[in-house]
Design a protein around this motif. Sequence first.
Motif, short mmCIF file in Angstrom:
data_model
loop_
_atom_site.label_atom_id
_atom_site.label_comp_id
_atom_site.label_asym_id
_atom_site.label_seq_id
_atom_site.Cartn_x
_atom_site.Cartn_y
_atom_site.Cartn_z
N ALA A 160 0.83 -1.21 0.00
CA ALA A 160 0.00 0.00 0.00
C ALA A 160 0.86 1.26 0.00
O ALA A 160 0.55 2.24 -0.67
N SER A 161 1.97 1.20 0.72
CA SER A 161 2.89 2.34 0.78
C SER A 161 3.58 2.53 -0.57
O SER A 161 3.78 3.66 -1.03
N LEU A 162 3.95 1.43 -1.22
CA LEU A 162 4.57 1.53 -2.54
C LEU A 162 3.59 2.11 -3.55
O LEU A 162 3.97 2.96 -4.37
N ALA A 163 2.34 1.68 -3.49
CA ALA A 163 1.34 2.21 -4.42
C ALA A 163 1.15 3.71 -4.20
O ALA A 163 1.03 4.48 -5.17
N ALA A 164 1.14 4.14 -2.95
CA ALA A 164 1.01 5.57 -2.66
C ALA A 164 2.22 6.34 -3.17
O ALA A 164 2.09 7.45 -3.70
N ARG A 165 3.39 5.77 -3.03
CA ARG A 165 4.60 6.43 -3.51
C ARG A 165 4.63 6.50 -5.04
O ARG A 165 5.08 7.48 -5.63
N PHE A 166 4.15 5.44 -5.69
CA PHE A 166 4.04 5.49 -7.14
C PHE A 166 3.06 6.59 -7.56
O PHE A 166 3.35 7.39 -8.46
N ALA A 167 1.92 6.67 -6.88
CA ALA A 167 0.95 7.73 -7.17
C ALA A 167 1.57 9.11 -6.94
O ALA A 167 1.31 10.04 -7.71
N ALA A 168 2.40 9.23 -5.92
CA ALA A 168 3.06 10.52 -5.63
C ALA A 168 4.00 10.92 -6.77
O ALA A 168 4.01 12.08 -7.19
N LYS A 169 4.75 9.97 -7.28
CA LYS A 169 5.68 10.27 -8.38
C LYS A 169 4.91 10.65 -9.64
O LYS A 169 5.31 11.57 -10.37
N GLU A 170 3.80 9.96 -9.89
CA GLU A 170 2.94 10.29 -11.03
C GLU A 170 2.35 11.69 -10.86
O GLU A 170 2.31 12.48 -11.81
N ALA A 171 1.87 11.99 -9.65
CA ALA A 171 1.28 13.31 -9.38
C ALA A 171 2.32 14.41 -9.55
O ALA A 171 2.02 15.49 -10.07
N LEU A 172 3.55 14.16 -9.11
CA LEU A 172 4.62 15.14 -9.27
C LEU A 172 4.90 15.39 -10.75
O LEU A 172 5.03 16.54 -11.18
N ALA A 173 4.98 14.31 -11.53
CA ALA A 173 5.23 14.47 -12.97
C ALA A 173 4.11 15.29 -13.61
O ALA A 173 4.38 16.18 -14.43
N LYS A 174 2.87 15.04 -13.23
CA LYS A 174 1.74 15.81 -13.77
C LYS A 174 1.85 17.28 -13.37
O LYS A 174 1.59 18.17 -14.17
N ALA A 175 2.20 17.53 -12.11
CA ALA A 175 2.33 18.91 -11.64
C ALA A 175 3.42 19.66 -12.40
O ALA A 175 3.32 20.87 -12.61
N LEU A 176 4.45 18.93 -12.83
CA LEU A 176 5.54 19.53 -13.60
C LEU A 176 5.21 19.64 -15.09
O LEU A 176 6.01 20.15 -15.87
N GLY A 177 4.05 19.13 -15.49
CA GLY A 177 3.67 19.19 -16.90
C GLY A 177 4.08 17.96 -17.69
O GLY A 177 4.12 18.00 -18.92
N ALA A 178 4.43 16.89 -16.99
CA ALA A 178 4.81 15.61 -17.61
C ALA A 178 5.94 15.75 -18.64
O ALA A 178 5.84 15.27 -19.77
N PRO A 179 7.04 16.40 -18.25
CA PRO A 179 8.16 16.52 -19.19
C PRO A 179 8.84 15.17 -19.44
O PRO A 179 8.84 14.30 -18.58
N VAL A 180 9.39 15.02 -20.61
CA VAL A 180 10.13 13.80 -20.97
C VAL A 180 11.47 13.80 -20.25
O VAL A 180 12.08 14.84 -20.04
N GLY A 181 11.92 12.62 -19.87
CA GLY A 181 13.28 12.48 -19.34
C GLY A 181 13.41 12.45 -17.83
O GLY A 181 14.53 12.41 -17.32
N LEU A 182 12.30 12.44 -17.11
CA LEU A 182 12.39 12.35 -15.65
C LEU A 182 12.66 10.91 -15.25
O LEU A 182 12.03 9.99 -15.76
N ALA A 183 13.58 10.70 -14.32
CA ALA A 183 13.88 9.36 -13.82
C ALA A 183 13.10 9.12 -12.52
O ALA A 183 13.09 9.97 -11.63
N TRP A 184 12.44 7.96 -12.45
CA TRP A 184 11.59 7.65 -11.30
C TRP A 184 12.33 7.78 -9.98
O TRP A 184 11.78 8.30 -9.00
#
Length: 118
Positions: free
Chosen positions: A41-65
């Motif tokens: 559950a914690s991993l899923a939340a962290r994955f969602a956090a990384k996705e949300a951060l990428a969206k907040a940044l405008g989903a630029p290409v080249g970000l490393a997880w």
Amino acid sequence: MAIIGVGIDVCDIERFGETLRRTPGLRARLFTPAEAGRPLASLAARFAAKEALAKALGAPVGLAWQDAEVISEESGRPRFALRATVRAEAEAQGVAVVHLSLSHDAGIASAMVVLEGS
């Protein structure tokens, strides 16, 4: 401070677990060693956090997880440690503060990110 970006993401915990089991190398690609050993559950939340951060940044290409690590303060409050590709993008956009909220309940993990600039 001005809002630069907002991102939100949800993740079905069981489906995420199935994906991790089906693709063994995915855990190491998505998470830092400190994150990788956490419960599903914690991993899923962290994955969602990384996705949300990428969206907040405008989903630029080249970000490393692994360049966006979710860590917990002593109080339990989550925050990001930004490195390399993610840090460079945040700095380029003028991000001064990253707010993060995580939740998981009823089989769903969610995260919200708000980016503030000066």
